[in-house]
Write a protein that holds these residues in place. Structure first.
Motif, PDB file in Angstrom:
ATOM      1  N   CYS A  15       0.883   7.055  -7.031  1.00 25.80           N
ATOM      2  CA  CYS A  15       0.496   8.461  -6.930  1.00 25.80           C
ATOM      3  C   CYS A  15       0.850   9.103  -5.592  1.00 25.80           C
TER       4      CYS A  15
ATOM      5  N   CYS B 233      -4.748   9.604  -5.122  1.00 20.89           N
ATOM      6  CA  CYS B 233      -6.009   9.078  -5.639  1.00 20.89           C
ATOM      7  C   CYS B 233      -6.973   8.701  -4.513  1.00 20.89           C
TER       8      CYS B 233
ATOM      9  N   PHE C 292       0.361   8.186 -11.943  1.00 20.04           N
ATOM     10  CA  PHE C 292      -0.803   7.431 -11.487  1.00 20.04           C
ATOM     11  C   PHE C 292      -0.973   6.248 -12.416  1.00 20.04           C
ATOM     12  N   VAL C 293      -1.613   5.230 -11.963  1.00 29.30           N
ATOM     13  CA  VAL C 293      -1.960   4.098 -12.815  1.00 29.30           C
ATOM     14  C   VAL C 293      -3.380   3.647 -12.509  1.00 29.30           C
ATOM     15  N   CYS C 294      -3.605   3.239 -11.262  1.00 25.81           N
ATOM     16  CA  CYS C 294      -4.847   2.513 -10.964  1.00 25.81           C
ATOM     17  C   CYS C 294      -6.012   3.407 -10.519  1.00 25.81           C
ATOM     18  N   ARG C 295      -5.726   4.547  -9.973  1.00 24.55           N
ATOM     19  CA  ARG C 295      -6.741   5.477  -9.419  1.00 24.55           C
ATOM     20  C   ARG C 295      -7.526   4.866  -8.256  1.00 24.55           C
TER      21      ARG C 295
ATOM     22  N   GLY D 264      -5.857   3.265  -5.293  1.00 20.34           N
ATOM     23  CA  GLY D 264      -5.052   2.920  -4.114  1.00 20.34           C
ATOM     24  C   GLY D 264      -4.430   1.548  -4.183  1.00 20.34           C
ATOM     25  N   ILE D 265      -4.144   1.069  -5.371  1.00 22.07           N
ATOM     26  CA  ILE D 265      -3.611  -0.287  -5.497  1.00 22.07           C
ATOM     27  C   ILE D 265      -2.191  -0.315  -6.071  1.00 22.07           C
ATOM     28  N   CYS D 266      -1.912   0.612  -6.961  1.00 29.13           N
ATOM     29  CA  CYS D 266      -0.601   0.522  -7.620  1.00 29.13           C
ATOM     30  C   CYS D 266       0.489   1.252  -6.838  1.00 29.13           C
ATOM     31  N   GLY D 267       0.112   2.204  -6.005  1.00 31.97           N
ATOM     32  CA  GLY D 267       1.095   2.911  -5.179  1.00 31.97           C
ATOM     33  C   GLY D 267       1.912   3.953  -5.912  1.00 31.97           C
TER      34      GLY D 267
HETATM   35  S1  FES Z   1      -3.010   5.757  -8.752  1.00 29.37           S
HETATM   36 FE1  FES Z   1      -2.594   3.739  -8.013  1.00 29.37          FE
HETATM   37  S2  FES Z   1      -2.436   4.085  -5.877  1.00 29.37           S
HETATM   38 FE2  FES Z   1      -3.046   6.025  -6.595  1.00 29.37          FE
END
Ligand code: FES
Ligand code: SF4
Lengths: 249, 247
Positions: free
Chosen positions: A67, A79, A57-60, A62-65
């Motif tokens: 997870c 997320c 995970f990175v962004c939590r 729905g932006i980084c893709g």
């Molecule tokens: S943590 Fe970035 S899209 Fe889910």
């Protein structure tokens, strides 16, 4: 107030680096909190029960893709998935199929996306003689800009690739994300590539003519991108192109 | 290939197009598969309606056959069964074109088949399932359709009594019972897929619903007319005398 539910997680566990390890499902239990997402639950699990659990995970938001995983048979972003969506309180988590497994729920989508970008040349290739970095940029037609923004929303999560049966059957198939990105550059007036150029990367059985329109991509994309429309557009465009046979890519 | 002897320069471009390894064949194969599919799909919808006219009575079916066999142009008014033979041969040709290009889609290796089955279990998805059944029915049709078309080419006898004879006494119902559901599923969902594939519609789920309704409807009229032919066949005695309307 009702007492909080206990959610049962069945999670795929496997470490491909460990020669002793073999794939297995492990069950965990988590007490549900209001607004809990699968991502929050996984973090709680890792903090409180099993620090060896691997997931990305990175962004939590729905932006980084990063997870993306298969949640009860549906590939999607952890997320953005509320545990409250599962009234039975049972959630099965599997890694996205079709990608290199790093461990447990973590897959190497980055490697896939990079190879795809190199293979299909997924970057803007402007006409060399019109680029003048000192001058003002030519304004873009707002309609065109809106169309490009729509396609730019792709977060490269890999969900569409894992939901595509064609891709699972044929490893060399480019998958929806590749075609969506080609369509994006094809529509961009700043890109100098011709229809013939695109035909040579996508006009074949591994590209748009190998797609069988099963639409697993469209039905699972967490960003609701218009795969059906874009791939059909690309197919029509390519079907009208007469490729030059003497090109060597 | 003749082109092998030619120097590989841009002047022989036109020549290369005949070569199946030319990249244009990727596009052509897809277009030809869709086009032949549309032809076959539309034909089957008409075919099922024509033969179901038996549900409106023997006379109705008699007139439909008479009309399709070009009755108005023949002196006796009965038409030319030869037309059926020619048409069947043409349809066989279209089927062959369709099959040749559709064959690319088949999972030819065991590994591909396993990957497909695994994917379908792992991620249940409606359109994938529908495609799977289209592929399975396509495989069946590959064997059944030529049998049906060859029968029509060798013995093009169509009429309220003649068809009933074939269905009942010649046991053609055995073939039709399998052919009907396979062809209906394959054709209607195939037409749906062509529309979606080339972006002819944007309301996909509405179209899918419509496709399902049409499948159910065609199955009902198909089964009902098959029963009608069996009932007629049972009521007839051998040798069969072709039906002629009273007036
Ligand atoms: S943590 Fe970035 S899209 Fe889910
Ligand atoms: S198109 Fe949708 S599903 Fe595919 S990678 Fe982009 S965001 Fe993910």
């Amino acid at each position: 107030m009702d007492s909080p539910r206990t959610i049962r997680f069945d999670i795929f566990r496997f470490d491909p680096q460990d020669p002793q390890d073999s794939p297995k499902m492990v069950t965990y239990e988590v007490t549900e909190a209001p607004g809990m997402t699968v991502f929050i639950a996984l973090n709680m699990l890792r903090e409180q029960q099993d620090p060896s659990l691997q997931f990305d995970f990175v962004c939590r938001a729905g932006i980084c893709g990063s997870c993306a995983m298969v949640i009860n048979g549906k590939p999607t972003l952890a997320c953005r998935t509320l545990t409250a969506n599962y009234p039975e309180g049972k959630i099965t988590l599997m890694p996205l199929p079709g990608f290199e497994l790093i461990g447990d729920l973590s897959v190497n989508t980055g490697k896939f996306m990079r190879e795809l970008a190199e293979r299909l040349q997924l970057w803007l290739q402007p006409n060399a003689d019109v680029v003048n970095i000192h001058g003002l940029e030519t304004p873009m037609d707002p309609e065109e800009a809106a169309k490009l923004y729509e396609l730019e929303r792709c977060v490269e999560c890999g969900v569409c690739v894992s939901a595509c049966a064609t891709k699972q059957m044929r490893d060399t198939f480019v998958g929806a994300v590749g075609m969506m990105k080609i369509a994006r550059f094809e529509m961009d007036s700043r890109d100098a590539r011709s229809a013939d150029d695109f035909y040579h990367v996508i006009g074949n059985q591994d590209g748009v003519f190998g797609c069988m329109t099963l639409l697993g991509c469209q039905d699972t994309c967490p960003k609701d991108l218009p795969h059906m429309q874009q791939i059909a557009y690309l197919r029509r465009k390519m079907a009208q192109t007469i490729p030059d046979s003497n090109r060597i890519i | 290939m003749a082109t092998n002897f030619l120097p590989n320069n841009s002047t022989n471009k036109g020549h290369f197009i005949k070569d199946f390894s030319h990249p244009i064949w990727a596009a052509r194969a897809d277009k030809l598969q869709s086009l032949s599919g549309i032809m076959l799909g539309v034909f089957i919808v008409m075919h099922l309606h024509f033969e179901s006219s038996i549900l409106l009575g023997k006379e109705a079916f008699y007139h439909v056959v008479q009309f399709l066999e070009g009755g108005v142009f023949s002196e006796s008014g009965h038409g030319y069964p030869l037309l059926t033979q020619i048409f069947s041969a043409f349809m066989l040709l279209v089927v062959i074109v369709h099959a040749v290009f559709a064959l690319r889609r088949f999972p030819t290796q065991l590994g591909q088949w396993q990957a497909l089955r695994k994917q379908m279990q792992f991620l249940p998805h409606e359109d994938t399932k529908i495609w799977f059944w289209q592929m399975v029915t396509g495989f069946g049709l590959f064997f059944m359709v030529p049998v049906h078309l060859f029968t029509m080419m060798l013995d093009p006898a169509i009429g309220p009594h003649l068809s009933a004879e074939r269905v009942y006494y010649d046991n053609a119902w055995l073939l039709y019972v399998l052919l009907l559901p396979a062809v209906v599923v394959h054709a209607i969902f195939g037409l749906y897929r062509v529309c979606v594939k080339w972006g002819l519609v944007s309301q996909r789920f509405a179209l899918l619903k419509l496709a399902k309704i049409i499948v159910a409807y065609l199955l009902v009229i198909g089964v009902a007319s098959l029963i009608a032919y069996i009932v007629i066949g049972r009521s007839l005695e051998l040798p069969i005398i072709p039906y002629v309307p009273m007036n």
